[in-house]
Design an enzyme around this catalytic site. Sequence first.
Site, mmCIF file in Angstrom:
data_model
loop_
_atom_site.group_PDB
_atom_site.id
_atom_site.type_symbol
_atom_site.label_atom_id
_atom_site.label_comp_id
_atom_site.label_asym_id
_atom_site.label_seq_id
_atom_site.Cartn_x
_atom_site.Cartn_y
_atom_site.Cartn_z
ATOM 1 N N HIS A 210 0.931 -1.339 0.151
ATOM 2 C CA HIS A 210 0.066 -0.051 -0.043
ATOM 3 C C HIS A 210 0.801 1.138 0.037
ATOM 4 O O HIS A 210 0.106 2.437 -0.056
ATOM 5 C CB HIS A 210 -0.917 0.196 1.216
ATOM 6 C CG HIS A 210 -0.054 0.361 2.408
ATOM 7 N ND1 HIS A 210 0.336 -0.579 3.325
ATOM 8 C CD2 HIS A 210 -0.355 1.452 3.167
ATOM 9 C CE1 HIS A 210 0.905 -0.075 4.269
ATOM 10 N NE2 HIS A 210 0.681 1.085 4.257
HETATM 11 C C1 UD1 Z 1 -1.952 5.573 6.199
HETATM 12 C C2 UD1 Z 1 -0.630 5.884 6.582
HETATM 13 C C3 UD1 Z 1 0.379 4.891 6.620
HETATM 14 C C4 UD1 Z 1 -0.126 3.325 7.066
HETATM 15 C C5 UD1 Z 1 -1.306 3.209 6.471
HETATM 16 C C6 UD1 Z 1 -1.936 1.940 6.873
HETATM 17 C C7 UD1 Z 1 0.106 8.505 6.888
HETATM 18 C C8 UD1 Z 1 0.867 9.321 5.998
HETATM 19 N N1 UD1 Z 1 -0.143 6.996 6.293
HETATM 20 O O1 UD1 Z 1 -1.595 5.401 4.482
HETATM 21 O O2 UD1 Z 1 1.562 5.018 7.266
HETATM 22 O O3 UD1 Z 1 0.786 2.445 6.860
HETATM 23 O O4 UD1 Z 1 -2.325 4.425 6.547
HETATM 24 O O5 UD1 Z 1 -3.065 1.522 6.147
HETATM 25 O O6 UD1 Z 1 -0.668 8.633 7.722
HETATM 26 N N2 UD1 Z 1 -9.096 5.167 1.953
HETATM 27 C C9 UD1 Z 1 -10.491 4.661 2.177
HETATM 28 N N3 UD1 Z 1 -10.854 4.123 3.062
HETATM 29 C C10 UD1 Z 1 -10.445 4.539 4.321
HETATM 30 C C11 UD1 Z 1 -8.966 5.184 4.303
HETATM 31 C C12 UD1 Z 1 -8.324 5.427 3.159
HETATM 32 O O7 UD1 Z 1 -10.810 4.449 0.917
HETATM 33 O O8 UD1 Z 1 -10.788 4.249 5.475
HETATM 34 C C13 UD1 Z 1 -8.207 5.490 0.940
HETATM 35 C C14 UD1 Z 1 -8.639 6.767 0.361
HETATM 36 O O9 UD1 Z 1 -8.800 6.865 -0.659
HETATM 37 C C15 UD1 Z 1 -7.468 7.733 0.752
HETATM 38 C C16 UD1 Z 1 -6.438 6.598 0.506
HETATM 39 O O10 UD1 Z 1 -7.052 5.475 0.871
HETATM 40 O O11 UD1 Z 1 -7.139 8.894 -0.068
HETATM 41 C C17 UD1 Z 1 -5.268 6.795 1.576
HETATM 42 O O12 UD1 Z 1 -5.528 7.110 2.932
HETATM 43 P P1 UD1 Z 1 -4.515 7.743 3.938
HETATM 44 O O13 UD1 Z 1 -5.352 7.701 5.236
HETATM 45 O O14 UD1 Z 1 -4.336 9.021 3.398
HETATM 46 O O15 UD1 Z 1 -3.388 7.153 3.900
HETATM 47 P P2 UD1 Z 1 -2.872 5.386 3.830
HETATM 48 O O16 UD1 Z 1 -2.377 5.204 2.238
HETATM 49 O O17 UD1 Z 1 -3.951 4.765 4.314
#
Ligand code: UD1
Length: 371
Positions: A210
């Site tokens: 991821h």
């Molecule tokens: C975040 C953390 C990462 C951790 C990961 C675990 C930061 C910078 N990154 O990354 O260190 O390893 O969590 O999963 O804080 N999304 C959904 N549903 C959700 C959450 C996210 O669809 O419940 C999608 C959205 O499109 C979003 C993308 O995932 O834009 C990324 O989510 P985000 O929380 O920004 O970062 P992660 O890649 O999950």
Amino acid sequence: MSSPRRVVSVVGTRPNFMKTAPVVAELARRRDLFEPVLVHTGQHYDDAMSQIFLEELDIGAPDHFLDVGSGPHGAQTARVMERLEPLLQELQPDLVLVPGDVNSTIAAALTAAKLNIPVGHIEAGLRSWDRTMPEEINRLLTDQISDYLFTHSPEARDNLLREGRPAEAIHAVGNTMIDTLVAMRSRIEALDAAGSHGLQDRHYVVVTLHRPALVDSPHLLAQAIAGLDAISQDLDVVFPVHPRTRANMAAAAIAPASQRVRLLDPLGYLDFLGLVSGAAGVLTDSGGIQEETTYLGIPCFTLRDTTERPVTVEYGTNTLLGLNPPRIGEVPALIAAARERPARVPEGWDGAAAERLVNVLSQAAVGAAPV
Ligand code: UD1
């Protein structure tokens, strides 16, 4: 007698829940001394990324939910700060605890520090030495403004001292995420996760990918999925797909060719660790999974150039493959070789880290004067 000291724990994303759950439970056991309050920022909000963990880890509903959701780094971090600040002003906690290295971690630490509220960082001192990773920035800054630095591996202390943090602030309490694994192990084993997914123990590889450095590049992502097809000539492949990765695969029309590569929705804690426990090996770019596999003695192959968890390579079962997806095809042969390699579990990865952490707080007169 003085009133219990109010400790606000802030969580936001999937990996935060298992690091914080045992600490909140331990604070609740010591209600004579502490009043635990749980704040969920809502950085992760899908049921599969959040709710199932709250239920399985017996955390229950958070006391406060900030509903910040997804967004660019600046906006997401700012939204946590904007919504947390008035809450902390109202709660007037004696301490704010933050785990790990996600955007919610730095946002909460910074908000608390500017209100002169002492901050405790769970999993302090980890460094990948790669400042292009958002998590590295979050780790560095959170450690600079935390009053209590709770570490779980030997090099973390050295890193913190080198960055000028005072020795008195560093407390080697061990790994609270492993506390959760120890507490859940009998439930995990009772599940027969492999069987329930139609897999045979030690005949499959679990995959999680991821990180933006990998999955935001259509070229690397396509190479990685081709690598899974290659592994599947020897072993089944089971891949619970993070929403970011799912979206990028769809956008670039990338999909595995082999029937033996199974794409799943994100799994809950018990099901996922059940699959990992029965696996021949794990391929990942996650941080926490490098630690869980070391504890479980399962060979782990990390598709990154660096790790902030070198202890998992030095003592444990982890091998860094580099950010080099063509190497994925080597995994079946590497698994066979890994079985010969001695591995041990680092000190303090034993199920009692949260107890040690809360002991530090109880002796440190939290709320009186920060270190
Ligand atoms: C975040 C953390 C990462 C951790 C990961 C675990 C930061 C910078 N990154 O990354 O260190 O390893 O969590 O999963 O804080 N999304 C959904 N549903 C959700 C959450 C996210 O669809 O419940 C999608 C959205 O499109 C979003 C993308 O995932 O834009 C990324 O989510 P985000 O929380 O920004 O970062 P992660 O890649 O999950």
